[in-house]
Write a protein that holds these residues in place. Structure first.
Motif, PDB file in Angstrom:
ATOM      1  N   VAL A 112       0.847  -1.189   0.000  1.00 15.25           N
ATOM      2  CA  VAL A 112       0.000   0.000   0.000  1.00 15.25           C
ATOM      3  C   VAL A 112       0.884   1.240   0.000  1.00 15.25           C
ATOM      4  O   VAL A 112       1.734   1.399   0.886  1.00 15.25           O
ATOM      5  CB  VAL A 112      -0.954   0.005   1.201  1.00 15.25           C
ATOM      6  N   LEU A 113       0.693   2.106  -0.994  1.00 19.38           N
ATOM      7  CA  LEU A 113       1.494   3.326  -1.075  1.00 19.38           C
ATOM      8  C   LEU A 113       0.901   4.430  -0.205  1.00 19.38           C
ATOM      9  O   LEU A 113       1.626   5.102   0.534  1.00 19.38           O
ATOM     10  CB  LEU A 113       1.574   3.801  -2.532  1.00 19.38           C
ATOM     11  N   TYR A 114      -0.411   4.626  -0.298  1.00 18.36           N
ATOM     12  CA  TYR A 114      -1.088   5.650   0.496  1.00 18.36           C
ATOM     13  C   TYR A 114      -2.583   5.395   0.406  1.00 18.36           C
ATOM     14  O   TYR A 114      -3.019   4.432  -0.245  1.00 18.36           O
ATOM     15  CB  TYR A 114      -0.731   7.063   0.017  1.00 18.36           C
ATOM     16  N   TYR A 115      -3.365   6.240   1.017  1.00 18.08           N
ATOM     17  CA  TYR A 115      -4.817   6.102   1.033  1.00 18.08           C
ATOM     18  C   TYR A 115      -5.420   7.382   0.469  1.00 18.08           C
ATOM     19  O   TYR A 115      -5.004   8.485   0.827  1.00 18.08           O
ATOM     20  CB  TYR A 115      -5.324   5.856   2.457  1.00 18.08           C
ATOM     21  N   ARG A 116      -6.421   7.224  -0.418  1.00 17.89           N
ATOM     22  CA  ARG A 116      -7.040   8.386  -1.035  1.00 17.89           C
ATOM     23  C   ARG A 116      -8.472   8.555  -0.573  1.00 17.89           C
ATOM     24  O   ARG A 116      -9.105   7.596  -0.115  1.00 17.89           O
ATOM     25  CB  ARG A 116      -7.005   8.284  -2.559  1.00 17.89           C
ATOM     26  N   ASN A 117      -8.966   9.764  -0.702  1.00 17.04           N
ATOM     27  CA  ASN A 117     -10.323  10.082  -0.266  1.00 17.04           C
ATOM     28  C   ASN A 117     -11.331   9.253  -1.042  1.00 17.04           C
ATOM     29  O   ASN A 117     -11.261   9.175  -2.267  1.00 17.04           O
ATOM     30  CB  ASN A 117     -10.588  11.572  -0.465  1.00 17.04           C
ATOM     31  N   PRO A 118     -12.308   8.618  -0.363  1.00 16.99           N
ATOM     32  CA  PRO A 118     -13.266   7.759  -1.069  1.00 16.99           C
ATOM     33  C   PRO A 118     -14.205   8.514  -1.995  1.00 16.99           C
ATOM     34  O   PRO A 118     -14.803   7.928  -2.885  1.00 16.99           O
ATOM     35  CB  PRO A 118     -14.040   7.086   0.068  1.00 16.99           C
ATOM     36  N   LYS A 166      -7.555   5.960   7.471  1.00 14.44           N
ATOM     37  CA  LYS A 166      -8.356   6.931   8.198  1.00 14.44           C
ATOM     38  C   LYS A 166      -9.756   6.957   7.596  1.00 14.44           C
ATOM     39  O   LYS A 166     -10.035   6.286   6.607  1.00 14.44           O
ATOM     40  CB  LYS A 166      -7.727   8.322   8.140  1.00 14.44           C
ATOM     41  N   LYS A 167     -10.636   7.721   8.211  1.00 18.99           N
ATOM     42  CA  LYS A 167     -12.000   7.877   7.751  1.00 18.99           C
ATOM     43  C   LYS A 167     -12.247   9.339   7.412  1.00 18.99           C
ATOM     44  O   LYS A 167     -11.597  10.222   7.980  1.00 18.99           O
ATOM     45  CB  LYS A 167     -12.998   7.402   8.812  1.00 18.99           C
ATOM     46  N   ASP A 168     -13.206   9.559   6.521  1.00 19.76           N
ATOM     47  CA  ASP A 168     -13.554  10.931   6.197  1.00 19.76           C
ATOM     48  C   ASP A 168     -14.629  11.426   7.152  1.00 19.76           C
ATOM     49  O   ASP A 168     -14.995  10.744   8.119  1.00 19.76           O
ATOM     50  CB  ASP A 168     -14.004  11.042   4.743  1.00 19.76           C
ATOM     51  N   SER A 169     -15.137  12.616   6.899  1.00 18.70           N
ATOM     52  CA  SER A 169     -16.103  13.228   7.817  1.00 18.70           C
ATOM     53  C   SER A 169     -17.407  12.451   7.906  1.00 18.70           C
ATOM     54  O   SER A 169     -18.154  12.591   8.882  1.00 18.70           O
ATOM     55  CB  SER A 169     -16.396  14.667   7.384  1.00 18.70           C
ATOM     56  N   TYR A 223     -10.900   5.522   3.919  1.00 17.68           N
ATOM     57  CA  TYR A 223     -10.082   5.922   2.780  1.00 17.68           C
ATOM     58  C   TYR A 223      -9.668   4.676   1.991  1.00 17.68           C
ATOM     59  O   TYR A 223      -9.517   3.595   2.559  1.00 17.68           O
ATOM     60  CB  TYR A 223      -8.847   6.686   3.239  1.00 17.68           C
ATOM     61  N   ILE A 224      -9.504   4.846   0.685  1.00 14.08           N
ATOM     62  CA  ILE A 224      -9.242   3.713  -0.199  1.00 14.08           C
ATOM     63  C   ILE A 224      -7.741   3.541  -0.375  1.00 14.08           C
ATOM     64  O   ILE A 224      -7.030   4.495  -0.717  1.00 14.08           O
ATOM     65  CB  ILE A 224      -9.912   3.938  -1.562  1.00 14.08           C
ATOM     66  N   PRO A 225      -7.209   2.322  -0.136  1.00 11.50           N
ATOM     67  CA  PRO A 225      -5.763   2.112  -0.307  1.00 11.50           C
ATOM     68  C   PRO A 225      -5.371   2.125  -1.788  1.00 11.50           C
ATOM     69  O   PRO A 225      -6.098   1.621  -2.641  1.00 11.50           O
ATOM     70  CB  PRO A 225      -5.541   0.726   0.303  1.00 11.50           C
ATOM     71  N   VAL A 226      -4.231   2.706  -2.069  1.00 14.68           N
ATOM     72  CA  VAL A 226      -3.644   2.715  -3.410  1.00 14.68           C
ATOM     73  C   VAL A 226      -2.394   1.865  -3.360  1.00 14.68           C
ATOM     74  O   VAL A 226      -1.450   2.183  -2.624  1.00 14.68           O
ATOM     75  CB  VAL A 226      -3.316   4.147  -3.879  1.00 14.68           C
ATOM     76  N   VAL A 275       0.549  20.259  -4.051  1.00 24.81           N
ATOM     77  CA  VAL A 275       1.735  19.436  -4.154  1.00 24.81           C
ATOM     78  C   VAL A 275       2.150  18.889  -2.783  1.00 24.81           C
ATOM     79  O   VAL A 275       2.559  17.747  -2.648  1.00 24.81           O
ATOM     80  CB  VAL A 275       2.898  20.249  -4.772  1.00 24.81           C
ATOM     81  N   GLU A 276       2.006  19.707  -1.724  1.00 25.07           N
ATOM     82  CA  GLU A 276       2.459  19.273  -0.422  1.00 25.07           C
ATOM     83  C   GLU A 276       1.604  18.150   0.163  1.00 25.07           C
ATOM     84  O   GLU A 276       2.032  17.445   1.082  1.00 25.07           O
ATOM     85  CB  GLU A 276       2.497  20.468   0.545  1.00 25.07           C
ATOM     86  N   THR A 277       0.369  17.976  -0.350  1.00 25.77           N
ATOM     87  CA  THR A 277      -0.493  16.923   0.184  1.00 25.77           C
ATOM     88  C   THR A 277      -0.365  15.617  -0.581  1.00 25.77           C
ATOM     89  O   THR A 277      -0.913  14.609  -0.162  1.00 25.77           O
ATOM     90  CB  THR A 277      -1.960  17.355   0.141  1.00 25.77           C
ATOM     91  N   ARG A 278       0.356  15.640  -1.679  1.00 27.14           N
ATOM     92  CA  ARG A 278       0.514  14.421  -2.443  1.00 27.14           C
ATOM     93  C   ARG A 278       1.556  13.521  -1.790  1.00 27.14           C
ATOM     94  O   ARG A 278       2.555  14.018  -1.266  1.00 27.14           O
ATOM     95  CB  ARG A 278       0.917  14.724  -3.880  1.00 27.14           C
ATOM     96  N   PRO A 279       1.373  12.199  -1.794  1.00 30.35           N
ATOM     97  CA  PRO A 279       2.335  11.298  -1.179  1.00 30.35           C
ATOM     98  C   PRO A 279       3.638  11.255  -1.970  1.00 30.35           C
ATOM     99  O   PRO A 279       3.640  11.448  -3.179  1.00 30.35           O
ATOM    100  CB  PRO A 279       1.611   9.967  -1.241  1.00 30.35           C
TER     101      PRO A 279
END
Length: 473
Positions: A110-116, A127-130, A135-138, A469-473
């Motif tokens: 798993v590289l990171y998790y993206r917003n569902p 993590k979970k969203d609001s 979050y979906i694993p990439v 850019v700063e939020t990208r893994p």
């Protein structure tokens, strides 16, 4: 025996009381094993709600990540489970996670998790969203920088995505333009004298008549020709030298006397009072400007003849189609006076200028006309085969998404993975488009539902572009 029966009754009571899941978890029995245990004990499993709608795909009966678009069996002979439209409710690009797939034996990291919800937000940890959604694993191999679009098997079935192999083929089309039948300028001839002459007799030939080569057209008397003929006879009778005889013959030839007439003077040793003028070739009489008894001045056109065994068709090709027409291209001619008949020819010349008023260029096509059915100034409908003679890389027209400023095809990379690719197109024709750059022979391109994949790709790229850019893994 009683102990076994008591154990079975106890287990049945526990399951009836709803403690089956807890008991199975404590004993470490997986769901498929528990179902087999129920079968051995003769306890029917709880009925699952039946799906509705068409069958979308087939899944392994044990819930494993194995799918098929057609009915299939496992290695031990069990049928795959049919998944219907009401059951395929996942909008993710991956199949449901099973115990086997989620276990530690998974080879992908798993590289990171993206917003569902596709929002520009990622996390290095789960993590979970609001709204409480995970979050979906990439995984490795899935982070394609927004280029590759992944589509689940259910989506492919519903959207009707189809692909075709990129091949090399001859791409051509028919350029349909109007044309006009014209005489072949090289086959037009005139009958005229090079000295003053008096017309003694004109043959019964008028405008529009067909004549053959050597046919008599008129009989005339020309003083200059008679004088040159008499000089030739004097040289012949006096045993003149070859140079002298040659000079006399040359004067007669310069006056336009046919070679057969000169030979007749030498054979008979007599100058005829009048000379016969014959047709120089087969053809049609276009003009007759002579009558009996008239005096003709040097250079006057007495007859104008045309050989129509071969004619030209001059077609007006618009400027935007001119690049598709080449020398030697096949052409088909149809005229209204010959319904159902198609005449074949080839492009012999592309004229080197464009008409200012029409913005069209004339193209010359030579057509054999042995029966004389094509007449000058006839209107013709012309079809010119355009395109390169050699095969080129081509795809079906439906595979190209043309926005006017950009041309895109969707590459099918297999396993539900698609990649938009910018291409440079060439000629179009017969349902295919030439691809000059961007893809190669042997690739697979989407030919149906490609607009849906392109829209999803653009949305994916746009969302990634919104991510700082700063939020990208």
């Amino acid at each position: 025996m009683k102990r076994i029966a008591l154990t079975g009754l106890t287990l049945a009571a526990i399951m009836a009381a709803g403690g089956g899941g807890y008991w199975a978890g404590v004993q470490g029995i997986p769901a498929p094993g528990l179902r087999a245990l129920f079968d051995n004990l003769g306890i029917p499993a709880a009925a699952e709600p039946a799906g509705t709608g068409a069958v979308i795909y087939y899944q392994d009966p044990d819930g494993k990540a194995a799918y098929s678009a057609t009915p299939r069996q496992t290695g031990d002979g069990r049928e795959f489970r049919a998944v219907r439209a009401s059951e395929d409710v996942s909008f993710e690009d991956k199949p449901p996670v099973t115990a086997e797939a989620a276990g530690p034996a998974s080879p992908r990291r798993v590289l990171y998790y993206r917003n569902p919800m596709g929002l520009p937000d990622t996390s290095p940890v789960p993590k979970k969203d609001s709204m409480g959604m995970d979050y979906i694993p990439v995984h490795e191999g899935e982070d394609d920088d927004g280029v590759v679009v992944k589509v689940s098997l259910g989506k492919l079935q519903r959207s009707g995505v189809r692909s075709a192999l990129v091949e090399r083929r001859v791409v051509g089309r028919l350029v349909r333009v109007p044309g006009t039948v014209r005489l072949d300028e090289r086959r037009v001839s005139v009958v005229a004298t090079r000295s003053e002459a008096f017309i003694n007799e004109v043959a019964n030939v008028t405008t529009g008549d067909r004549v053959t080569k050597g046919q008599m057209l008129l009989r005339l008397y020309a003083p200059d020709i008679a004088t040159a003929g008499a000089q030739l006879l004097t040289d012949l009778n006096g045993g003149g030298r070859d140079s002298t005889l040659g000079g006399a013959r040359q004067r007669l030839e310069n006056l336009g006397l046919p070679p057969e007439a000169i030979a007749e003077i030498e054979r008979t040793r007599k100058v005829p009072l009048s000379m016969i003028w014959r047709a120089p070739s087969d053809g049609v009489v276009l003009e007759r400007n002579v009558v009996d008894g008239m005096k003709a001045a040097p250079g006057d056109v007495l007859f104008r003849l045309a050989d129509i065994s071969t004619v030209w068709v001059l077609a007006d090709v618009p400027e935007f189609d001119l690049g598709a027409v080449r020398l030697g291209a096949p052409a088909t001619i149809r005229v209204r006076s010959l319904p159902g008949r198609r005449l074949s020819g080839q492009v012999s010349l592309i004229y080197p200028q464009v008409g200012e008023a029409t913005r069209a260029t004339r193209v010359r096509i030579e057509i054999a006309n042995p029966d004389g059915a094509l007449l000058p100034n006839m209107y013709a409908e012309v079809e010119i085969g355009s395109g390169a003679a050699a095969p080129v890389v081509a795809v079906p027209d439906d595979a190209v998404i043309d926005t006017g400023t950009r041309q895109v095809v969707i590459l099918d990379r297999g396993e539900g993975r698609f990649e938009p690719r910018d291409v440079k197109i060439g000629l179009r024709g017969e349902g295919f488009t030439e691809i000059r750059d961007g893809i190669a022979e042997g690739d697979r391109v989407v030919v149906a539902a490609n607009f849906l994949i392109d829209a999803e790709s653009n949305l994916k790229a746009a969302l990634r572009g919104l991510t700082p850019v700063e939020t990208r893994p």
